[in-house]
Design an enzyme around this catalytic site. Structure first.
Site, PDB file in Angstrom:
ATOM      1  N   ASP A  45      30.507   8.321  20.455  1.00 18.86           N
ATOM      2  CA  ASP A  45      31.484   7.236  20.313  1.00 18.86           C
ATOM      3  C   ASP A  45      32.790   7.567  21.042  1.00 18.86           C
ATOM      4  OD1 ASP A  45      32.409   9.134  18.547  1.00 18.86           O
ATOM      5  OD2 ASP A  45      32.532   7.795  16.813  1.00 18.86           O
ATOM      6  N   SER A  46      32.891   8.792  21.594  1.00 19.59           N
ATOM      7  CA  SER A  46      34.036   9.117  22.455  1.00 19.59           C
ATOM      8  C   SER A  46      34.068   8.204  23.674  1.00 19.59           C
ATOM      9  CB  SER A  46      33.967  10.577  22.917  1.00 19.59           C
ATOM     10  OG  SER A  46      32.776  10.807  23.644  1.00 19.59           O
ATOM     11  N   ASP A  84      25.556   8.090  18.660  1.00 15.03           N
ATOM     12  CA  ASP A  84      26.534   8.237  17.580  1.00 15.03           C
ATOM     13  C   ASP A  84      26.538   6.988  16.727  1.00 15.03           C
ATOM     14  OD1 ASP A  84      28.228  10.270  16.780  1.00 15.03           O
ATOM     15  OD2 ASP A  84      29.491  10.109  18.562  1.00 15.03           O
ATOM     16  N   LYS A 114      23.630  10.494  15.313  1.00  8.74           N
ATOM     17  CA  LYS A 114      24.596  11.491  14.808  1.00  8.74           C
ATOM     18  C   LYS A 114      25.573  10.794  13.898  1.00  8.74           C
ATOM     19  CE  LYS A 114      28.021  13.373  17.498  1.00  8.74           C
ATOM     20  NZ  LYS A 114      29.236  12.882  16.800  1.00  8.74           N
ATOM     21  N   GLU A 116      29.122  11.679  11.219  1.00 11.46           N
ATOM     22  CA  GLU A 116      30.160  12.678  10.946  1.00 11.46           C
ATOM     23  C   GLU A 116      30.294  12.945   9.452  1.00 11.46           C
ATOM     24  OE1 GLU A 116      33.870  11.583  12.798  1.00 11.46           O
ATOM     25  OE2 GLU A 116      32.952  11.432  14.791  1.00 11.46           O
ATOM     26  N   GLU A 181      32.840  20.943  15.670  1.00 12.74           N
ATOM     27  CA  GLU A 181      33.930  20.594  16.586  1.00 12.74           C
ATOM     28  C   GLU A 181      35.245  21.222  16.136  1.00 12.74           C
ATOM     29  OE1 GLU A 181      34.209  16.458  17.696  1.00 12.74           O
ATOM     30  OE2 GLU A 181      36.141  16.777  18.719  1.00 12.74           O
TER      31      GLU A 181
HETATM   32  O1  KIV Z   1      31.579  11.272  20.571  1.00 15.95           O
HETATM   33  C1  KIV Z   1      31.394  12.377  21.091  1.00 15.95           C
HETATM   34  O2  KIV Z   1      31.462  12.542  22.320  1.00 15.95           O
HETATM   35  C2  KIV Z   1      31.068  13.501  20.225  1.00 15.95           C
HETATM   36  C3  KIV Z   1      30.978  14.861  20.841  1.00 15.95           C
HETATM   37  C4  KIV Z   1      32.346  15.362  21.050  1.00 15.95           C
HETATM   38  C5  KIV Z   1      30.165  15.783  20.038  1.00 15.95           C
HETATM   39  O3  KIV Z   1      30.908  13.326  19.054  1.00 15.95           O
END
Ligand code: KIV
Length: 280
Positions: A45-46, A84, A114, A116, A181
């Site tokens: 989600d970055s 994510d 993924k 969090e 992280e």
């Molecule tokens: O969203 C993302 O890019 C991440 C990575 C930093 C692991 O969660």
């Protein structure tokens, strides 16, 4: 050609080889990462910041994540494609978490998701639905407001031990791999020793079982200040800017297109056209 990665194979890699994960936002970035031989492609989600110019990850929606995951899936052949789960798609209930994960798989073609934080119930339920889950602890950007900023986590013993407990709970819940992280290297090492699933670090020191970087950071595409842990492996922003400046100058100076970049005129067509238009 190397075998296609599966979640089971990733988990089994612990202790035998280091895992390589990179984020991707679309077909080209996923294709290049895949052909370079990375193990896991994460549609993180970055991308809210890296590709959509947002201030943080909190505003990206499930529909947007599905859109980008589907694009990345078109480029990923061999690497495991993990998406994510965005903010709001799993915090409301276990049922919502399973529904959101199913959409990322069914509509986005993700092979895993993924999420969090220490969310054992959600991880167990999504895993039971047949979807491999990647955990993520330490600095969890979706909790930005609770954490009070992007800060290194686990800097005192009590917090470090809490992270070890979270990691164990995530493993127990059935996660196949765990992202760490922004934690001190000693915490990255302790967690890596404490669990039997692989850890993948981002700012978590060299002892993790693998490492991940964000594509645009690694490629030097971002022009924003970068976290300490980023190593740039290319300066694509400079390369791309220089190419665009050359293109602009070639257009303005009439150097582009050249004859070889044009479809040949059929013989006599130019003369016929001129004669016709003169008679108009
Ligand atoms: O969203 C993302 O890019 C991440 C990575 C930093 C692991 O969660």
């Amino acid at each position: 050609m190397e075998a296609t990665r599966t979640a089971t194979e990733i988990t089994a890699a612990k202790g035998s080889r280091r895992l390589v994960m990179v984020t991707a936002t679309d077909e080209p970035s996923a294709r290049l990462a895949d052909r370079a031989g990375v193990d896991i492609i994460l549609v993180g989600d970055s991308l809210a910041m890296a590709a959509l110019g947002r201030a943080n990850t909190l505003t990206i929606t499930l529909d947007e994540m599905i859109h980008h995951t589907r694009a990345a899936a078109a480029g990923a052949r061999r690497a495991l494609l993990v998406a994510d789960m965005p903010f709001g798609s799993y915090q409301t209930s276990v049922a919502d978490a399973v529904r959101s994960a199913c959409r990322l798989v069914a509509e986005g073609s993700a092979q895993g998701v993924k999420l969090e934080g220490p969310r054992s119930l959600e991880i167990a339920a999504i895993t039971a639905a047949g979807i491999p889950v990647m955990g993520h602890i330490g600095l969890t950007p979706q909790s930005l407001h609770r954490l009070g900023g992007y800060k290194v986590q686990g800097r005192v013993l009590e917090h470090a031990l809490a992270l070890v407990e979270q990691a164990r709970a995530i493993e127990q819940a059935g996660a196949f791999v765990l992202v760490l992280e922004a934690v001190p290297p000693a915490v990255g090492a302790a967690i890596t020793r404490a669990v039997t699933i692989p850890t993948v670090g981002i700012g978590a020191g060299p002892s993790c079982d693998g490492q991940v970087l964000v594509f645009s950071d690694l490629m030097g595409l971002s022009e924003l200040p970068l976290p300490r842990f980023v190593r740039r492996y290319a300066d694509l922003a400079d390369t791309v800017r220089a190419a665009l400046e050359r293109f602009a100058s070639d257009v303005r100076e009439g150097r582009y297109p050249a004859d070889v970049e044009c479809y040949p005129d059929p013989s006599g067509l130019a003369e016929e056209l001129a004669a016709h238009l003169e008679n108009d």
